[in-house]
Design an enzyme around this catalytic site. Structure first.
Site, PDB file in Angstrom:
ATOM      1  N   ASP A  67       0.818  -1.211   0.000  1.00  0.00           N
ATOM      2  CA  ASP A  67       0.000   0.000   0.000  1.00  0.00           C
ATOM      3  C   ASP A  67       0.853   1.263   0.000  1.00  0.00           C
ATOM      4  OD1 ASP A  67       0.920  -0.519   2.584  1.00  0.00           O
ATOM      5  OD2 ASP A  67      -1.057  -0.956   3.397  1.00  0.00           O
ATOM      6  N   ASP A 136      -7.645  -2.304  14.046  1.00  0.00           N
ATOM      7  CA  ASP A 136      -9.012  -2.710  13.685  1.00  0.00           C
ATOM      8  C   ASP A 136      -9.020  -4.031  12.913  1.00  0.00           C
ATOM      9  OD1 ASP A 136      -7.917  -1.931  11.286  1.00  0.00           O
ATOM     10  OD2 ASP A 136      -9.401  -0.390  10.827  1.00  0.00           O
ATOM     11  N   HIS A 138      -7.132  -4.759  10.253  1.00  0.00           N
ATOM     12  CA  HIS A 138      -6.887  -4.667   8.810  1.00  0.00           C
ATOM     13  C   HIS A 138      -5.590  -5.355   8.407  1.00  0.00           C
ATOM     14  CE1 HIS A 138      -4.831  -0.474   9.481  1.00  0.00           C
ATOM     15  NE2 HIS A 138      -3.879  -1.388   9.371  1.00  0.00           N
ATOM     16  N   GLU A 143      -9.753  -1.962   5.410  1.00  0.00           N
ATOM     17  CA  GLU A 143     -10.437  -1.627   6.648  1.00  0.00           C
ATOM     18  C   GLU A 143     -11.692  -2.500   6.809  1.00  0.00           C
ATOM     19  OE1 GLU A 143      -8.600  -0.105   8.459  1.00  0.00           O
ATOM     20  OE2 GLU A 143      -8.115   1.956   7.939  1.00  0.00           O
TER      21      GLU A 143
HETATM   22  C1  F6R Z   1       1.455  -1.340   6.053  1.00  0.00           C
HETATM   23  C2  F6R Z   1       0.232  -2.092   6.214  1.00  0.00           C
HETATM   24  C3  F6R Z   1      -0.581  -2.043   7.469  1.00  0.00           C
HETATM   25  C4  F6R Z   1       0.263  -2.307   8.719  1.00  0.00           C
HETATM   26  C5  F6R Z   1      -0.617  -2.242   9.978  1.00  0.00           C
HETATM   27  C6  F6R Z   1       0.195  -2.443  11.233  1.00  0.00           C
HETATM   28  O1  F6R Z   1       2.021  -1.567   4.782  1.00  0.00           O
HETATM   29  O2  F6R Z   1      -0.148  -2.747   5.290  1.00  0.00           O
HETATM   30  O3  F6R Z   1      -1.615  -2.982   7.386  1.00  0.00           O
HETATM   31  O4  F6R Z   1       0.855  -3.562   8.609  1.00  0.00           O
HETATM   32  O5  F6R Z   1      -1.284  -1.040  10.028  1.00  0.00           O
HETATM   33  O6  F6R Z   1       1.071  -1.380  11.401  1.00  0.00           O
HETATM   34  P1  F6R Z   1       2.207  -1.406  12.524  1.00  0.00           P
HETATM   35  O7  F6R Z   1       3.182  -2.449  12.090  1.00  0.00           O
HETATM   36  O8  F6R Z   1       2.820  -0.039  12.473  1.00  0.00           O
HETATM   37  O9  F6R Z   1       1.535  -1.728  13.794  1.00  0.00           O
END
Ligand code: F6R
Length: 263
Positions: A67, A136, A138, A143
């Site tokens: 992403d 959440d 994801h 989301e």
């Molecule tokens: C980032 C991504 C997100 C993160 C998630 C956890 O490329 O795809 O899904 O993996 O938001 O983020 P952290 O690792 O910062 O807790």
């Protein structure tokens, strides 16, 4: 689902790195799906160490990131392309044309999303997709209520995601972009192996829900239950709410030798 519980963050990162290293050794032209955020930083550090000290070769590897924020300035350190360059790409021998990170600009974004899907196909599909999990539930920026059939597209970020990611933007929520381009759940489920990492007490509740709870688009990580080869590597803190914690540890410590050697 294979669930591995490591002692701490460093051990979680080492286990993840060994899985990625083995994938590259088995298939030097592996197509890797990569994630950003805080969780994989230790894994990237360890991959860089393996490249520098053990000669792990990325010259034939192709990468696709999950992403990117839309509208984030090109030179912003939190633009995922820049994050990836500083944490990994600039420190290994990957070919610049083998790196794919979604666009950060709105212009022609829909055409871009189709192009990204086509490039993944042309590369032969993703061999191993690294994932984190949001508060959440994801995966990538899918989301709650994202369709399990969704493909690469524009998503509006949930308020909890904006809150969680404010730590990368001087704790100023107003600075966190509200939109992103993200691979879909359907795109992710087509990767041959999924490797999801989570650490820290804050993730314990959502980790238990996606592993042991029902499959629901309210927690898009629960789609891993539908995948043929999902591996989840946790630290003790993020594993602390699992009902089957002891079972997962028992299974891992009794893994047939053949499989342990392969890892
Ligand atoms: C980032 C991504 C997100 C993160 C998630 C956890 O490329 O795809 O899904 O993996 O938001 O983020 P952290 O690792 O910062 O807790």
């Amino acid at each position: 689902m294979e669930v591995v519980i490591a002692k701490n963050y460093d051990e979680m990162s080492k286990i993840a790195t060994n899985i990625i290293r083995d994938q590259i050794l088995k298939k030097p032209n592996s197509v890797l799906g990569l994630a950003t955020g805080g969780t994989p930083v230790g894994t990237y550090k360890e991959l860089v160490r393996m490249h520098k000290q053990e000669g792990l070769d990325f010259s034939k590897v192709i990468t696709f990131n999950l992403d990117e924020y839309l509208g984030i300035p090109d030179d912003h350190p939190e633009r995922y392309m820049n994050f990836m360059k500083s944490n990994l790409f600039n420190q290994i021998n990957i070919r610049p044309d083998a790196i794919h990170v979604p666009t950060n600009i709105w212009e022609h974004v829909e055409e871009f999303c189709q192009w990204y899907e086509d490039e993944i196909d042309k590369a032969g599909g993703i061999d191993l997709q690294l994932l984190g999990i949001g508060p959440d539930g994801h995966i990538a920026f899918n989301e709650p209520t994202s369709s399990f059939a969704s493909r690469t597209r524009v998503k509006t970020l949930d308020e909890s995601t904006i809150k969680a990611n404010a730590r990368f933007f001087n704790n100023d929520e107003s600075k966190v972009p509200k939109y992103a381009v993200t691979m879909g759940v359907g795109t992710i489920l087509e990767a041959k192996t999924l490797l999801l990492l989570a650490n820290g007490k804050k993730k314990a509740g959502i980790v238990a829900q996606f592993i042991e709870g029902p499959i629901t688009s309210m927690i898009t990580a629960s789609a891993l239950q539908l995948h043929p080869k999902p591996i989840v590597v946790l630290d003790e803190d993020s594993a602390s709410d699992l009902k089957l914690k002891d079972y997962f540890k028992w299974v891992y410590s009794n893994k047939p030798k053949k499989y342990l050697e392969e890892q």
